[in-house]
Design an enzyme around this catalytic site. Structure first.
Site, PDB file in Angstrom:
ATOM      1  N   ASN A 138       1.249   0.478   5.836  1.00 21.60           N
ATOM      2  CA  ASN A 138       1.729  -0.360   4.489  1.00 21.60           C
ATOM      3  C   ASN A 138       2.498  -1.509   5.092  1.00 21.60           C
ATOM      4  O   ASN A 138       3.483  -1.214   5.910  1.00 21.60           O
ATOM      5  CB  ASN A 138       2.687   0.450   3.768  1.00 21.60           C
ATOM      6  CG  ASN A 138       3.326  -0.355   2.625  1.00 21.60           C
ATOM      7  OD1 ASN A 138       2.929  -1.247   2.453  1.00 21.60           O
ATOM      8  ND2 ASN A 138       4.676   0.204   2.212  1.00 21.60           N
ATOM      9  N   CYS A 155       0.805  -1.239  -0.110  1.00 20.01           N
ATOM     10  CA  CYS A 155       0.072   0.013   0.051  1.00 20.01           C
ATOM     11  C   CYS A 155       1.021   1.350   0.047  1.00 20.01           C
ATOM     12  O   CYS A 155       1.984   0.958  -0.003  1.00 20.01           O
ATOM     13  CB  CYS A 155      -0.814   0.024   1.244  1.00 20.01           C
ATOM     14  SG  CYS A 155      -2.142  -1.336   1.219  1.00 20.01           S
ATOM     15  N   ILE A 193      -5.382  -7.390   0.397  1.00 16.69           N
ATOM     16  CA  ILE A 193      -4.880  -8.410   0.404  1.00 16.69           C
ATOM     17  C   ILE A 193      -5.501  -9.208   1.692  1.00 16.69           C
ATOM     18  O   ILE A 193      -6.136 -10.477   1.535  1.00 16.69           O
ATOM     19  CB  ILE A 193      -3.322  -8.579   0.893  1.00 16.69           C
ATOM     20  CG1 ILE A 193      -2.622  -7.769   0.035  1.00 16.69           C
ATOM     21  CG2 ILE A 193      -2.768  -9.653   1.017  1.00 16.69           C
ATOM     22  CD1 ILE A 193      -2.692  -8.238  -1.405  1.00 16.69           C
ATOM     23  N   ASP A 213      -5.370  -6.880   9.740  1.00 17.25           N
ATOM     24  CA  ASP A 213      -4.246  -6.775  10.610  1.00 17.25           C
ATOM     25  C   ASP A 213      -3.967  -5.078  11.129  1.00 17.25           C
ATOM     26  O   ASP A 213      -3.598  -4.871  12.083  1.00 17.25           O
ATOM     27  CB  ASP A 213      -2.918  -7.185  10.161  1.00 17.25           C
ATOM     28  CG  ASP A 213      -2.663  -6.694   8.729  1.00 17.25           C
ATOM     29  OD1 ASP A 213      -3.361  -6.010   8.046  1.00 17.25           O
ATOM     30  OD2 ASP A 213      -1.535  -6.910   8.317  1.00 17.25           O
TER      31      ASP A 213
END
Length: 384
Positions: A76, A2, A53, A101
């Site tokens: 990221n 990201c 993801i 996460d």
């Protein structure tokens, strides 16, 4: 991956730069084509470009606020032990609202502050803004796998995943002659420097804590030094087994994904080990290699195909001509923000672009030479 970008304002003059943040965020769209959002108040503006993801829902988009609305994060990376950390937090705290996460990092920071960093097993670059205390916390992973560039003056602090985002702000853009000299000598520009004297790289294992009164740059991780000693054959065998277990666990952790996943497979030692271990945990593992029909000396597709057959992976071998390389050259050069001396960036870019047609995530053997001393010049390194 990201893309993250942000500006922390120290005074009224710094506020004049808040309007540049949307342009800085858009400059990172290739890093995160799936979603782009911005959080702004009078002190900070945070931008995020997302590559989905884990947890593909909009609820996991960023910038993300915690349930109290006190903390806001842009992030990221990937935390491989996030499910274990999540389970620990759920036993004592409120339920989570996403499967990401990102929310785990946010919850850990709200509970433990900077002490949460050693708990994270993964690679990351993130910024967390405290809307109550008006402070900004920016952290980078242990070995600096995820980049953070920053600029600071008396009015504001800027940060981003790439230099090109910072250049959207009206900062000085002259070249640093010392950094250029370093590149010509070493083939890279060592951290914390960049090709621009006003832009620095946050060192691996470091964080920045920024308030209106001061900015603190601090190390939170250093590689431990272990004295060398004589190793018996029995001890060596035990270490071999331990290394295998660590590699297997590391690969297995990296297979967590809500999108199609594969592995780069050149046929060399590093990617073959990773692909082989991944194939133990993921049936019908897609693997990908790149060959050169005009330069057979550099073509390793035969080795890659042999390894793929051994591990029974679903292998795809792409073949390039010199014209293919030439056509991609300027696209790669246009994207690089400073001199980059590794010519493998060109075929690696093409391999990634072709692989993206079939999977969204690919494991790679990059970095193994640095960890295991695979380059010839490591033989001249002094023994600790």
């Amino acid at each position: 991956m990201c893309g993250i970008a942000g500006i922390y304002v120290k005074n009224n003059r710094g506020s004049n730069w808040l309007s540049f943040l949307p342009h800085a965020t858009s400059a990172l769209s290739r890093r995160g084509p799936d979603a782009q959002h911005i959080f702004t108040d009078e002190t900070v503006s945070l931008g995020h470009c997302r590559l989905t993801i884990i947890d593909l829902t909009e609820a996991a988009d960023q910038p993300m606020l915690d349930t109290s609305k006190r903390y806001c994060i842009v992030y990221n990376g990937e935390i491989f032990n996030y499910l274990m950390l999540r389970e620990q937090l759920e036993t004592v705290d409120a339920p989570f609202h996403t499967q990401s996460d990102t929310e785990v990092i946010l919850r850990l920071y709200s509970k433990y502050g900077t002490d949460m960093l050693p708990m994270l097993n993964g690679y990351f670059a993130f910024a967390i803004y405290d809307t109550l205390k008006k402070t900004c916390f920016i952290a980078r992973d242990r070995f600096g796998e995820k980049p953070v560039y920053y600029y600071e003056d008396e009015n504001c602090l800027l940060f981003a995943s790439e230099i090109k985002a910072l250049l959207k702000f009206p900062i000085a853009k002259e070249i640093d002659p010392l950094a250029l000299q370093e590149f010509l000598q070493l083939n890279y520009i060592a951290e914390p420097h960049s090709i621009y004297p006003s832009i620095k790289k946050l060192l691996p294992g470091h964080f920045i804590q920024c308030s209106k009164e001061k900015t603190v740059l601090q190390s939170w991780y250093t590689i431990p030094l272990v004295a060398t000693h004589q190793t018996s054959k029995k001890h060596y065998a035990a270490q071999q087994e331990k290394l295998f277990q660590l590699l297997d666990e590391a690969v297995q952790l990296r297979l967590a994904s809500d999108v199609p996943l594969g592995s780069f497979l050149s046929g060399g030692l590093d990617s073959s080990i990773i692909s082989g271990l991944a194939s133990k945990h993921l049936k019908h593992l897609p693997t990908f290699s790149l060959g050169f029909k005009d330069d057979h000396f550099f073509d390793e597709t035969k080795d890659a195909i042999a390894v793929a057959k051994h591990f029974n992976t679903e292998h795809t071998a792409f073949t390039l001509s010199r014209n293919d390389l030439q056509e991609a050259l300027f696209e790669v050069l246009d994207y690089l923000d400073e001199p980059f001396g590794d010519s493998s960036a060109l075929p690696f870019y093409i391999l990634s672009k072709l692989t993206r047609q079939k999977v969204k995530v690919a494991l790679s053997g990059d970095g193994a030479d640095e960890v295991f001393g695979g380059y010839l010049y490591f033989y001249n390194a002094p023994t600790l």
